[in-house]
Structure formats: structure tokens, C-alpha cells
Design a protein around this motif. Sequence first.
Motif, PDB file in Angstrom:
ATOM      1  N   PRO A   1      -1.278   9.802 -15.963  1.00  0.00           N
ATOM      2  CA  PRO A   1       0.184   9.850 -15.780  1.00  0.00           C
ATOM      3  C   PRO A   1       0.618  10.264 -14.381  1.00  0.00           C
ATOM      4  CG  PRO A   1      -0.594  11.604 -17.254  1.00  0.00           C
ATOM      5  CD  PRO A   1      -1.725  10.661 -17.074  1.00  0.00           C
ATOM      6  N   ALA A   2      -0.270  10.902 -13.611  1.00  0.00           N
ATOM      7  CA  ALA A   2       0.069  11.295 -12.243  1.00  0.00           C
ATOM      8  C   ALA A   2      -0.545  10.367 -11.205  1.00  0.00           C
ATOM      9  CB  ALA A   2      -0.400  12.733 -11.981  1.00  0.00           C
ATOM     10  N   ALA A   3      -1.043   9.207 -11.617  1.00  0.00           N
ATOM     11  CA  ALA A   3      -1.739   8.304 -10.691  1.00  0.00           C
ATOM     12  C   ALA A   3      -0.858   7.864  -9.533  1.00  0.00           C
ATOM     13  CB  ALA A   3      -2.258   7.079 -11.449  1.00  0.00           C
ATOM     14  N   ALA A   4       0.446   7.753  -9.772  1.00  0.00           N
ATOM     15  CA  ALA A   4       1.348   7.271  -8.718  1.00  0.00           C
ATOM     16  C   ALA A   4       1.487   8.255  -7.560  1.00  0.00           C
ATOM     17  CB  ALA A   4       2.728   6.977  -9.308  1.00  0.00           C
ATOM     18  N   VAL A   5       1.092   9.513  -7.764  1.00  0.00           N
ATOM     19  CA  VAL A   5       1.255  10.526  -6.728  1.00  0.00           C
ATOM     20  C   VAL A   5       0.371  10.229  -5.517  1.00  0.00           C
ATOM     21  CG1 VAL A   5       0.979  12.986  -6.192  1.00  0.00           C
ATOM     22  CG2 VAL A   5       1.903  12.283  -8.417  1.00  0.00           C
TER      23      VAL A   5
ATOM     24  N   TYR B   1      -0.948  -6.513  12.643  1.00  0.00           N
ATOM     25  CA  TYR B   1      -0.176  -5.306  12.881  1.00  0.00           C
ATOM     26  C   TYR B   1      -0.149  -4.482  11.602  1.00  0.00           C
ATOM     27  CZ  TYR B   1       1.548  -8.519  16.480  1.00  0.00           C
ATOM     28  OH  TYR B   1       1.628  -9.441  17.492  1.00  0.00           O
ATOM     29  N   ASP B   2       0.358  -3.267  11.692  1.00  0.00           N
ATOM     30  CA  ASP B   2       0.501  -2.407  10.519  1.00  0.00           C
ATOM     31  C   ASP B   2       1.663  -1.460  10.781  1.00  0.00           C
ATOM     32  OD1 ASP B   2       0.140  -1.146   8.140  1.00  0.00           O
ATOM     33  OD2 ASP B   2      -1.820  -0.293   8.582  1.00  0.00           O
ATOM     34  N   PHE B   3       2.714  -1.509   9.929  1.00  0.00           N
ATOM     35  CA  PHE B   3       3.953  -0.808  10.237  1.00  0.00           C
ATOM     36  C   PHE B   3       4.382   0.250   9.228  1.00  0.00           C
ATOM     37  CE2 PHE B   3       4.351  -4.862  12.507  1.00  0.00           C
ATOM     38  CZ  PHE B   3       4.709  -4.420  13.774  1.00  0.00           C
ATOM     39  N   GLN B   4       4.156   0.037   7.911  1.00  0.00           N
ATOM     40  CA  GLN B   4       4.745   0.957   6.959  1.00  0.00           C
ATOM     41  C   GLN B   4       3.952   1.066   5.653  1.00  0.00           C
ATOM     42  OE1 GLN B   4       7.882  -1.290   7.937  1.00  0.00           O
ATOM     43  NE2 GLN B   4       6.612  -2.974   7.260  1.00  0.00           N
ATOM     44  N   ARG B   5       4.307   2.121   4.874  1.00  0.00           N
ATOM     45  CA  ARG B   5       3.764   2.354   3.547  1.00  0.00           C
ATOM     46  C   ARG B   5       4.933   2.563   2.583  1.00  0.00           C
ATOM     47  NH1 ARG B   5       0.329   0.657   6.078  1.00  0.00           N
ATOM     48  NH2 ARG B   5      -1.801   1.431   6.408  1.00  0.00           N
ATOM     49  N   TYR B   6       4.675   2.450   1.279  1.00  0.00           N
ATOM     50  CA  TYR B   6       5.750   2.504   0.292  1.00  0.00           C
ATOM     51  C   TYR B   6       5.394   3.442  -0.855  1.00  0.00           C
ATOM     52  CZ  TYR B   6       7.215  -1.797   2.618  1.00  0.00           C
ATOM     53  OH  TYR B   6       7.604  -2.736   3.559  1.00  0.00           O
ATOM     54  N   THR B   7       6.342   4.308  -1.212  1.00  0.00           N
ATOM     55  CA  THR B   7       6.214   5.080  -2.439  1.00  0.00           C
ATOM     56  C   THR B   7       6.673   4.208  -3.610  1.00  0.00           C
ATOM     57  OG1 THR B   7       8.458   5.950  -2.297  1.00  0.00           O
ATOM     58  CG2 THR B   7       6.704   7.210  -1.186  1.00  0.00           C
ATOM     59  N   GLU B   8       6.450   4.692  -4.809  1.00  0.00           N
ATOM     60  CA  GLU B   8       6.870   3.936  -5.991  1.00  0.00           C
ATOM     61  C   GLU B   8       8.384   3.741  -6.013  1.00  0.00           C
ATOM     62  OE1 GLU B   8       6.301   4.050 -10.852  1.00  0.00           O
ATOM     63  OE2 GLU B   8       5.997   5.873  -9.673  1.00  0.00           O
ATOM     64  N   VAL B   9       9.135   4.810  -5.751  1.00  0.00           N
ATOM     65  CA  VAL B   9      10.597   4.693  -5.783  1.00  0.00           C
ATOM     66  C   VAL B   9      11.114   3.930  -4.569  1.00  0.00           C
ATOM     67  CG1 VAL B   9      10.955   6.731  -7.203  1.00  0.00           C
ATOM     68  CG2 VAL B   9      10.807   6.983  -4.723  1.00  0.00           C
ATOM     69  N   GLY B  10      10.437   4.090  -3.431  1.00  0.00           N
ATOM     70  CA  GLY B  10      10.857   3.372  -2.235  1.00  0.00           C
ATOM     71  C   GLY B  10      10.669   1.876  -2.354  1.00  0.00           C
ATOM     72  N   LEU B  11       9.642   1.470  -3.077  1.00  0.00           N
ATOM     73  CA  LEU B  11       9.370   0.050  -3.247  1.00  0.00           C
ATOM     74  C   LEU B  11      10.507  -0.638  -4.001  1.00  0.00           C
ATOM     75  CD1 LEU B  11       7.501  -2.399  -2.991  1.00  0.00           C
ATOM     76  CD2 LEU B  11       6.277  -1.584  -5.026  1.00  0.00           C
TER      77      LEU B  11
ATOM     78  N   PRO C   1       0.816  -1.217   0.000  1.00  0.00           N
ATOM     79  CA  PRO C   1       0.000   0.000   0.000  1.00  0.00           C
ATOM     80  C   PRO C   1       0.848   1.264   0.000  1.00  0.00           C
ATOM     81  CG  PRO C   1       0.161  -0.841   2.220  1.00  0.00           C
ATOM     82  CD  PRO C   1       0.911  -1.813   1.338  1.00  0.00           C
ATOM     83  N   PHE C   2       0.251   2.345  -0.471  1.00  0.00           N
ATOM     84  CA  PHE C   2       0.839   3.673  -0.364  1.00  0.00           C
ATOM     85  C   PHE C   2      -0.136   4.581   0.391  1.00  0.00           C
ATOM     86  CE2 PHE C   2       1.872   7.797  -2.818  1.00  0.00           C
ATOM     87  CZ  PHE C   2       2.701   8.247  -1.815  1.00  0.00           C
ATOM     88  N   MET C   3      -1.213   5.020  -0.259  1.00  0.00           N
ATOM     89  CA  MET C   3      -2.201   5.869   0.393  1.00  0.00           C
ATOM     90  C   MET C   3      -3.328   5.016   0.973  1.00  0.00           C
ATOM     91  SD  MET C   3      -1.250   8.985   0.355  1.00  0.00           S
ATOM     92  CE  MET C   3      -0.231  10.187  -0.497  1.00  0.00           C
ATOM     93  N   GLN C   4      -3.112   4.502   2.148  1.00  0.00           N
ATOM     94  CA  GLN C   4      -4.120   3.711   2.856  1.00  0.00           C
ATOM     95  C   GLN C   4      -4.057   4.019   4.345  1.00  0.00           C
ATOM     96  OE1 GLN C   4      -3.922  -0.494   2.079  1.00  0.00           O
ATOM     97  NE2 GLN C   4      -4.194  -0.264  -0.125  1.00  0.00           N
ATOM     98  N   PRO C   5      -5.211   4.120   5.018  1.00  0.00           N
ATOM     99  CA  PRO C   5      -5.214   4.304   6.468  1.00  0.00           C
ATOM    100  C   PRO C   5      -4.665   3.082   7.193  1.00  0.00           C
ATOM    101  CG  PRO C   5      -7.310   4.970   5.525  1.00  0.00           C
ATOM    102  CD  PRO C   5      -6.558   4.243   4.442  1.00  0.00           C
ATOM    103  N   PHE C   6      -4.407   3.274   8.460  1.00  0.00           N
ATOM    104  CA  PHE C   6      -3.933   2.191   9.317  1.00  0.00           C
ATOM    105  C   PHE C   6      -4.941   1.045   9.316  1.00  0.00           C
ATOM    106  CE2 PHE C   6      -3.794   0.009  13.399  1.00  0.00           C
ATOM    107  CZ  PHE C   6      -2.435  -0.206  13.590  1.00  0.00           C
ATOM    108  N   HIS C   7      -4.433  -0.194   9.148  1.00  0.00           N
ATOM    109  CA  HIS C   7      -5.311  -1.373   9.215  1.00  0.00           C
ATOM    110  C   HIS C   7      -4.493  -2.555   9.735  1.00  0.00           C
ATOM    111  CE1 HIS C   7      -3.548  -1.243   5.160  1.00  0.00           C
ATOM    112  NE2 HIS C   7      -3.608  -2.563   5.141  1.00  0.00           N
ATOM    113  N   ALA C   8      -4.655  -2.848  11.004  1.00  0.00           N
ATOM    114  CA  ALA C   8      -3.899  -3.927  11.648  1.00  0.00           C
ATOM    115  C   ALA C   8      -4.395  -5.287  11.188  1.00  0.00           C
ATOM    116  CB  ALA C   8      -4.026  -3.827  13.164  1.00  0.00           C
TER     117      ALA C   8
END
Length: 303
Positions: A286-290, A210-220, A200-207
Amino acid sequence: MNDTAVDAPAIEPAAGRQARLAEVLACPACHTPLRLDGGDTIVCAACGHHGRRRGTGGASQLKFGGFESEELTADALNRIKEFVKKRFNTVYPTAIKVLSPVMDRNLIMPFLRSFDLDRDLVADFGCGTHRRDQRVICLDGGTYPNVDIVTDLRTVPLAGGSLAGGISIAVLEHVPDPAEHVAEMHRLLRPGGRMLVFVPFMQPFHASPYDFQRYTEVGLREQFPQFEVLSVKVGAGPTSGMLWTLQEWLAMLLSFGSMRLYRAILPLTWILSPLKLLDLLLVHHPAAAVTASGFVIEVRKPA
């Protein structure tokens, strides 16, 4: 990331899947091959590590660790999810597909069809209640009826290089040490083997639990240093990211600080979930990843 469970093909029954699994079973501690001799207890002859088998034939389940019941019930919302998963196991994936605010791109089944599942051993890392194909090995920390091996996904009881491929759908955000999970995927894949991973990237907390992190496109891309990255795509679009956050926001706004009222209102916001269909268009912007809800990466172990 949710994908509808599909009807199992008639090519290979569950018993055949279990037979193929037995050929590559190995100690999760020292990787010595393990034998299923018909008993309920499976013991490693080299180090003494042991697991258990429940059931017989195609319905048997191997248990080498996994979640404790207290872990799955610590979070209030996850406690409800676990009850529903175990009570309505077969319909849960379809219900989530309909009610969830996330509109995924249905990339999982095309990926699985890229393998010869009658010959290639492919695993679902963190399958939950999904059984996407009867020929796919289901791995999870929970003891759901569809799971073949209940295990810690950092120490899977399979031989190194035994898998042609694997999928990991919405798992890495739920673990504190994703690098160890990725390293285990690398160990289990044969040279040239491929993984499809949704995060996930833009998602609320959902255990879950557990729930620890999110990822950007470049971070992934940076999470798979031992692999060759074949592609990174928007797996769930910006409407999904906005909608899930909006539902949480409305429940908080209308609950006036009461957690009890918040939990009662949140399911009512699911009426907005059909708005996710807008992602059928916006996922291609083209900006969907934002502001994407999540990304899918396909990687390959170097030959």
C-alpha cells in the motif's frame, strides 16, 4: 519503462500498416491531408511543408523532422546507447529487459490487446527500437529501422482524431515541454480514444538524449487536464527505484572522482539487477507509491 518486443501477428503485414497510415497522413504544420504519390519527397499543397520517404512498401519510413545526430551523441552514456540501438536494434529491447534495474508491471501489451488492432489505429509515441505489434504505428525522433514516422512528437503528421489509442513509455521526462506533447496526443485521439503513459518517479538522470523532470503520483494526474483519468498505477516498484540509485551510487563511490572509471564500473553493477524481482511483491504494498520507480496513467479523451 521497458517491455519485451513481441512477435508480430500474421493478421496484417507491414505493407497493410503502411496503407492504413497513408489514409490519415497530414501536414504537421497545417494538418492538410498529404498524399504519397510514389516519390521520395512529400510536399503539402497548402503550406509547402515537406517531408521525405525512404524505402518502399512495408519497409518505408517517413521523415518529418526528428533528432539531429549531434543531439543523440551529446551525452556520453546516450552516445553508447545510440550505438547499441543502431547496431543491435532487434535485440536491444530484450537486453534492456534483462539488464535494466527496473521491473515493470507488463501493462503495455494488455492495454494494446484492449483494441481491435485490425481496425483501430494505435500509435507508439516515442517507440525507440520497440516494435510491440506489427499493426501499431511507430513514432520516434530517431531513425531506427522499426520507426514508421520520424517526427517531433509535438507535431505528428497525422490527421486529428485519427487514432483510437496510443502509448507513451518513458518519454515525457525527456522533453522540456510535456504539455505540448500531451496536447498533441489529445488532438490525434478520436473522442473516446485512450492513452497509456509511463513516467518515472524515483530514477537517476538518464539522457535520451535529454532528461528534464520526474513525476509524483498526484503530479502526474495534473499533466492531463483535457482528459478523463481512468487510472494511475505503480508501473515500476520501489525496489527498482532503490536499485537504480544504488548502482549509480556504487559506481560513484568506487570511481574516486574519475568519470572514466565511473563509466567502466557502472556496467559491473548490473549484476545486482536481479534484485528487481522483489518488486513482484513490493509493487502491491500500500505504500509502494512513496518510492516507486515510475507510474502508469491511463486517460481517455472525452466523447
